[in-house]
Design a protein around this motif. Structure first.
Motif, PDB file in Angstrom:
ATOM      1  N   ARG A   1      38.441  78.899  27.543  1.00  0.00           N
ATOM      2  CA  ARG A   1      39.717  78.208  27.343  1.00  0.00           C
ATOM      3  C   ARG A   1      39.540  76.706  27.542  1.00  0.00           C
ATOM      4  O   ARG A   1      40.033  75.891  26.765  1.00  0.00           O
ATOM      5  N   GLN A   2      38.788  76.311  28.581  1.00  0.00           N
ATOM      6  CA  GLN A   2      38.542  74.896  28.853  1.00  0.00           C
ATOM      7  C   GLN A   2      37.735  74.267  27.708  1.00  0.00           C
ATOM      8  O   GLN A   2      37.991  73.140  27.288  1.00  0.00           O
ATOM      9  N   LYS A   3      36.742  75.043  27.223  1.00  0.00           N
ATOM     10  CA  LYS A   3      35.925  74.569  26.102  1.00  0.00           C
ATOM     11  C   LYS A   3      36.806  74.330  24.887  1.00  0.00           C
ATOM     12  O   LYS A   3      36.704  73.301  24.211  1.00  0.00           O
ATOM     13  N   LEU A   4      37.702  75.288  24.586  1.00  0.00           N
ATOM     14  CA  LEU A   4      38.609  75.133  23.442  1.00  0.00           C
ATOM     15  C   LEU A   4      39.576  73.953  23.654  1.00  0.00           C
ATOM     16  O   LEU A   4      39.894  73.219  22.716  1.00  0.00           O
ATOM     17  N   ALA A   5      40.043  73.790  24.883  1.00  0.00           N
ATOM     18  CA  ALA A   5      40.943  72.673  25.191  1.00  0.00           C
ATOM     19  C   ALA A   5      40.220  71.344  24.981  1.00  0.00           C
ATOM     20  O   ALA A   5      40.780  70.378  24.437  1.00  0.00           O
ATOM     21  N   ILE A   6      38.957  71.291  25.378  1.00  0.00           N
ATOM     22  CA  ILE A   6      38.167  70.062  25.199  1.00  0.00           C
ATOM     23  C   ILE A   6      37.927  69.819  23.712  1.00  0.00           C
ATOM     24  O   ILE A   6      38.059  68.685  23.224  1.00  0.00           O
ATOM     25  N   GLN A   7      37.599  70.885  22.972  1.00  0.00           N
ATOM     26  CA  GLN A   7      37.395  70.743  21.525  1.00  0.00           C
ATOM     27  C   GLN A   7      38.691  70.289  20.844  1.00  0.00           C
ATOM     28  O   GLN A   7      38.678  69.439  19.962  1.00  0.00           O
ATOM     29  N   PHE A   8      39.804  70.868  21.263  1.00  0.00           N
ATOM     30  CA  PHE A   8      41.098  70.495  20.703  1.00  0.00           C
ATOM     31  C   PHE A   8      41.406  69.017  20.999  1.00  0.00           C
ATOM     32  O   PHE A   8      41.838  68.276  20.120  1.00  0.00           O
ATOM     33  N   ALA A   9      41.139  68.590  22.217  1.00  0.00           N
ATOM     34  CA  ALA A   9      41.358  67.196  22.602  1.00  0.00           C
ATOM     35  C   ALA A   9      40.454  66.283  21.781  1.00  0.00           C
ATOM     36  O   ALA A   9      40.870  65.192  21.350  1.00  0.00           O
ATOM     37  N   ALA A  10      39.214  66.714  21.561  1.00  0.00           N
ATOM     38  CA  ALA A  10      38.281  65.913  20.767  1.00  0.00           C
ATOM     39  C   ALA A  10      38.779  65.778  19.327  1.00  0.00           C
ATOM     40  O   ALA A  10      38.696  64.701  18.715  1.00  0.00           O
ATOM     41  N   VAL A  11      39.325  66.888  18.788  1.00  0.00           N
ATOM     42  CA  VAL A  11      39.869  66.848  17.420  1.00  0.00           C
ATOM     43  C   VAL A  11      41.071  65.905  17.378  1.00  0.00           C
ATOM     44  O   VAL A  11      41.230  65.114  16.448  1.00  0.00           O
ATOM     45  N   GLU A  12      41.947  65.966  18.396  1.00  0.00           N
ATOM     46  CA  GLU A  12      43.109  65.075  18.455  1.00  0.00           C
ATOM     47  C   GLU A  12      42.668  63.611  18.517  1.00  0.00           C
ATOM     48  O   GLU A  12      43.232  62.753  17.839  1.00  0.00           O
ATOM     49  N   VAL A  13      41.651  63.320  19.311  1.00  0.00           N
ATOM     50  CA  VAL A  13      41.127  61.955  19.413  1.00  0.00           C
ATOM     51  C   VAL A  13      40.577  61.521  18.062  1.00  0.00           C
ATOM     52  O   VAL A  13      40.818  60.392  17.599  1.00  0.00           O
ATOM     53  N   ALA A  14      39.844  62.408  17.400  1.00  0.00           N
ATOM     54  CA  ALA A  14      39.282  62.081  16.084  1.00  0.00           C
ATOM     55  C   ALA A  14      40.398  61.820  15.085  1.00  0.00           C
ATOM     56  O   ALA A  14      40.330  60.881  14.278  1.00  0.00           O
ATOM     57  N   ILE A  15      41.449  62.662  15.129  1.00  0.00           N
ATOM     58  CA  ILE A  15      42.597  62.461  14.226  1.00  0.00           C
ATOM     59  C   ILE A  15      43.277  61.132  14.532  1.00  0.00           C
ATOM     60  O   ILE A  15      43.609  60.373  13.618  1.00  0.00           O
ATOM     61  N   ASP A  16      43.489  60.829  15.810  1.00  0.00           N
ATOM     62  CA  ASP A  16      44.106  59.550  16.204  1.00  0.00           C
ATOM     63  C   ASP A  16      43.257  58.375  15.731  1.00  0.00           C
ATOM     64  O   ASP A  16      43.788  57.369  15.242  1.00  0.00           O
ATOM     65  N   ASP A  17      41.931  58.488  15.865  1.00  0.00           N
ATOM     66  CA  ASP A  17      41.030  57.426  15.398  1.00  0.00           C
ATOM     67  C   ASP A  17      41.153  57.237  13.889  1.00  0.00           C
ATOM     68  O   ASP A  17      41.213  56.102  13.397  1.00  0.00           O
ATOM     69  N   LYS A  18      41.217  58.352  13.146  1.00  0.00           N
ATOM     70  CA  LYS A  18      41.368  58.252  11.688  1.00  0.00           C
ATOM     71  C   LYS A  18      42.705  57.628  11.321  1.00  0.00           C
ATOM     72  O   LYS A  18      42.784  56.803  10.407  1.00  0.00           O
ATOM     73  N   ILE A  19      43.759  58.017  12.041  1.00  0.00           N
ATOM     74  CA  ILE A  19      45.090  57.437  11.777  1.00  0.00           C
ATOM     75  C   ILE A  19      45.082  55.941  12.045  1.00  0.00           C
ATOM     76  O   ILE A  19      45.588  55.144  11.247  1.00  0.00           O
ATOM     77  N   GLN A  20      44.465  55.551  13.174  1.00  0.00           N
ATOM     78  CA  GLN A  20      44.388  54.125  13.493  1.00  0.00           C
ATOM     79  C   GLN A  20      43.569  53.379  12.449  1.00  0.00           C
ATOM     80  O   GLN A  20      43.939  52.277  12.021  1.00  0.00           O
ATOM     81  N   PHE A  21      42.452  53.955  12.011  1.00  0.00           N
ATOM     82  CA  PHE A  21      41.612  53.327  10.996  1.00  0.00           C
ATOM     83  C   PHE A  21      42.391  53.161   9.685  1.00  0.00           C
ATOM     84  O   PHE A  21      42.370  52.100   9.061  1.00  0.00           O
ATOM     85  N   GLN A  22      43.070  54.226   9.260  1.00  0.00           N
ATOM     86  CA  GLN A  22      43.844  54.178   8.011  1.00  0.00           C
ATOM     87  C   GLN A  22      45.009  53.189   8.135  1.00  0.00           C
ATOM     88  O   GLN A  22      45.313  52.445   7.198  1.00  0.00           O
TER      89      GLN A  22
END
Length: 123
Positions: free
Chosen positions: A9-30
């Motif tokens: 569960r912690q691993k999935l939560a970390i992966q989910f957080a990493a995906v959210e950070v990546a999405i936020d980075d893409k949104i900021q870049f765009q």
């Protein structure tokens, strides 16, 4: 097993957080990319407007200079015509004065003759 599930569960939560950070980075870049494009378009429009205004001002100044030259020439022609007309009127006035002086002299001569005639008849 619980610990394994918790770790998963912690691993999935970390992966989910990493995906959210990546999405936020893409949104900021765009977003930055869009802002840069819009800023560039606005800057280009401002530069074009300034160029258009400058060209319009140059055109207006040129047109005004041409009109000033034409008006100056026309004023010169009108002045020349007025001077000629004034000279003609002065000549006509001089002629009228001469005629009037001659007429006055004739009338004085007639008056004098009439007075002499009256004097001759009364004596």
């Amino acid at each position: 097993m619980r610990e394994l599930m918790e770790l998963e569960r912690q691993k999935l939560a970390i992966q989910f957080a990493a995906v959210e950070v990546a999405i936020d980075d893409k949104i900021q870049f765009q977003t930055k990319k869009i802002v840069d494009v819009v800023s560039g378009a606005i800057s280009a429009a401002v530069v074009q407007l300034k160029e258009d205004n400058l060209m319009r001002d140059i055109g207006l100044k040129t047109h005004l200079a041409v009109m000033k030259g034409e008006l100056t020439a026309e004023i010169g022609h009108v002045r020349t015509e007025l001077k000629a007309d004034i000279a003609d009127v002065r000549t006509e006035l001089a002629d009228v004065r001469t005629e009037l002086k001659a007429d006055i002299a004739d009338v004085k001569g007639e008056i004098q003759r009439l007075e002499e005639t009256v004097d001759n008849h009364t004596h």
